[in-house]
Scaffold this active site. Structure first.
Site, PDB file in Angstrom:
ATOM      1  N   GLU A  17       8.379  -0.896  11.469  1.00 36.38           N
ATOM      2  CA  GLU A  17       7.321  -1.911  11.374  1.00 36.38           C
ATOM      3  C   GLU A  17       7.882  -3.179  10.732  1.00 36.38           C
ATOM      4  OE1 GLU A  17       5.623  -3.050   8.515  1.00 36.38           O
ATOM      5  OE2 GLU A  17       6.439  -1.750   6.968  1.00 36.38           O
ATOM      6  N   SER A  36       9.713   2.798   6.052  1.00 27.76           N
ATOM      7  CA  SER A  36       8.271   2.608   6.162  1.00 27.76           C
ATOM      8  C   SER A  36       7.583   3.830   6.767  1.00 27.76           C
ATOM      9  CB  SER A  36       7.961   1.393   7.044  1.00 27.76           C
ATOM     10  OG  SER A  36       8.467   0.203   6.459  1.00 27.76           O
ATOM     11  N   ILE A  55      -6.490  -6.495   7.212  1.00 29.78           N
ATOM     12  CA  ILE A  55      -7.772  -6.533   7.910  1.00 29.78           C
ATOM     13  C   ILE A  55      -7.679  -7.416   9.149  1.00 29.78           C
ATOM     14  CG2 ILE A  55     -10.132  -7.452   7.749  1.00 29.78           C
ATOM     15  CD1 ILE A  55      -9.861  -4.712   6.527  1.00 29.78           C
ATOM     16  N   CYS A  98       0.828  -1.212   0.000  1.00 38.62           N
ATOM     17  CA  CYS A  98       0.000   0.000   0.000  1.00 38.62           C
ATOM     18  C   CYS A  98       0.863   1.263   0.000  1.00 38.62           C
ATOM     19  CB  CYS A  98      -0.942   0.004   1.190  1.00 38.62           C
ATOM     20  SG  CYS A  98      -0.123  -0.044   2.799  1.00 38.62           S
ATOM     21  N   ASN A  99       2.130   1.143   0.406  1.00 45.89           N
ATOM     22  CA  ASN A  99       2.996   2.322   0.499  1.00 45.89           C
ATOM     23  C   ASN A  99       4.035   2.431  -0.605  1.00 45.89           C
ATOM     24  OD1 ASN A  99       1.841   3.396   2.817  1.00 45.89           O
ATOM     25  ND2 ASN A  99       3.080   2.121   4.157  1.00 45.89           N
TER      26      ASN A  99
END
Length: 434
Positions: free
Chosen positions: A119, A114, A199, A57-58
């Site tokens: 992380e 990150s 999720i 996502c990054n």
């Protein structure tokens, strides 16, 4: 052998642009085959090019190795895959070669690049990218060495420093923001859209707050039921989401869909049924799961991965000492990798070293200039800025030298001192001869 990398990340590109270059894990293999076929047209030196793609996502990053670099060709291929002009992609991307590729890969694996400093999730994502490249037959000896050394450096960083201390994850940040909107998280109903790793992380954090209800909506019912079983949650078919959206106070979504699955109209309809009671929404997907216009609705509090940046940066100051320790470990790893590269190509070793030194000097220069520009923008005195710039460059250039002068036994230190004298004190030595 040349190694190069091209990428965009949360530092260089906005969310919607990153979304154009997001590749789901099951897309990696055919995408790599297309990339290799395209690079093969760049010339004979690229007929057996090694490739790997890291997409989260990054960030989206392409790693390549071949007898000669083909960075422009790689840039055009990636731009075409995202449907944007190469010049636009070039404005928001970074291109690295040889030692700088290794340094970047090691920093990424260690969590230093990150959004959430330190992380650990990125390491697993890199390993998945390597497995996908292996399955596609795109991973050769050079990239395999690069990534295996990345994993080893990351392991040493995590075991030798406190880089992960005081870390606030995306999942924890989402819960914290929800707590700012709702007085009692135990009284809200939460809907999770998707059933992937992210999720699962977020639902674990929310479940710890014992909300009134947790529901999992997923395209694959079996996977949704498996995750729901962990928390005693209910499940919902993704197709039923619009008619039940109004029942939930908090909606967190992260799927691999290429198009938004929660539209503006659905949210407006849900708000009417809720009689304008507020809705908390978190879109962790890239590209977006929730239409961007939803954020403009009066009673909706919508956060994207980029919106969470301020929250997750909490505690970074306490980790700066660990960052410095990690950089030393990474420096050693880069030197080791480049020595391995030179041993595979002894004729070009000196040329490679010259390129590395020039590239490293350019990187330091760019960092100090960027820092100086920020100080000037804040209104700092120009003399103070120049002093800081020169001091920063000097410290970066002499750090490794000073460290080497204090290492080893007396004979090794004497040899190092002689080499340093030849390299840095040439004008003094020549003056003494006169």
């Amino acid at each position: 052998m040349a190694v190069w990398a091209l990428g965009i990340n949360h530092h260089t590109a906005p969310l919607d642009l990153r979304g154009r270059f997001a590749f789901a894990l099951d897309q990696i293999e055919p995408t790599l085959q297309g990339l290799r076929a395209s690079l093969g047209q760049a010339g004979k030196a690229h007929s057996a090019v090694e490739t790997a793609i890291l997409s989260t996502c990054n960030r989206t990053e392409i790693y390549c190795a071949a007898d000669a670099p083909a960075m422009d060709h790689t840039m055009h291929w990636l731009a075409n895959s995202g449907g944007v002009a190469p010049d636009l992609l070039r404005q928001h991307s970074y291109v690295l070669q040889d030692g700088l590729v290794a340094r970047h890969a090691f920093r990424v694996a260690s969590g230093l690049d990150s959004m959430v400093l330190g992380e650990a999730q990125i390491l697993g994502q890199m390993k998945n990218a390597v497995r996908a490249a292996e399955t596609a037959g795109a991973l050769g000896t050079t990239l395999n060495q690069l990534f295996q050394r990345s994993f080893a450096v990351a392991k040493e960083v995590r075991s030798s420093t406190e880089i992960g201390a005081h870390s606030i994850s995306m999942a924890a940040a989402a819960v914290r923001l929800a707590g700012q909107l709702f007085e009692d998280l135990g009284q809200i109903k939460v809907l999770f859209v998707g059933a992937g790793e992210m999720i699962e992380l977020v639902s674990t954090h929310f479940a710890a707050k014992n909300p009134k209800q947790i529901t999992i909506a997923n395209r694959t019912v079996e996977r949704g039921e498996k995750l729901a079983a962990q928390f005693g949650a209910s499940t919902m078919r993704l197709a039923d989401l619009p008619e039940h959206l109004h029942e939930y106070d908090a909606i967190i979504s992260c799927t691999a869909s290429t198009l938004p699955i929660i539209g503006l109209g659905a949210v407006e309809s849900a708000l009417k049924k809720r009689k304008r009671r507020p809705m908390f929404m978190v879109d962790l997907a890239v590209p977006r799961d929730i239409e961007a216009q939803v954020k403009d609705l009066k009673d909706v509090y919508l956060y994207t991965v980029d919106d969470l940046a301020t929250v997750v940066r909490t505690g970074q100051a306490q980790r700066q000492a660990a960052v410095q320790q990690a950089e030393v470990i990474i420096d050693t790893g880069v030197q080791s990798f480049m020595q391995w590269m030179d041993q595979r190509n002894p004729v070009g070793g000196a040329v490679s070293l010259i390129q590395q030194v020039n590239a490293q000097a350019d990187e330091w220069r760019a960092l100090e200039i960027a820092r100086a520009k920020k100080l000037i923008a804040k209104g700092e005195d120009i003399d103070t800025v120049l002093e800081a710039l020169s001091r920063g460059l000097t410290q970066k250039m002499l750090h490794g030298t000073m460290a080497e002068l204090n290492k080893g036994d007396a004979d090794e230190r004497a040899q190092t001192a002689n080499a340093v004298s030849r390299l840095f004190l040439r004008s003094t030595r020549n003056a003494n001869k006169l």
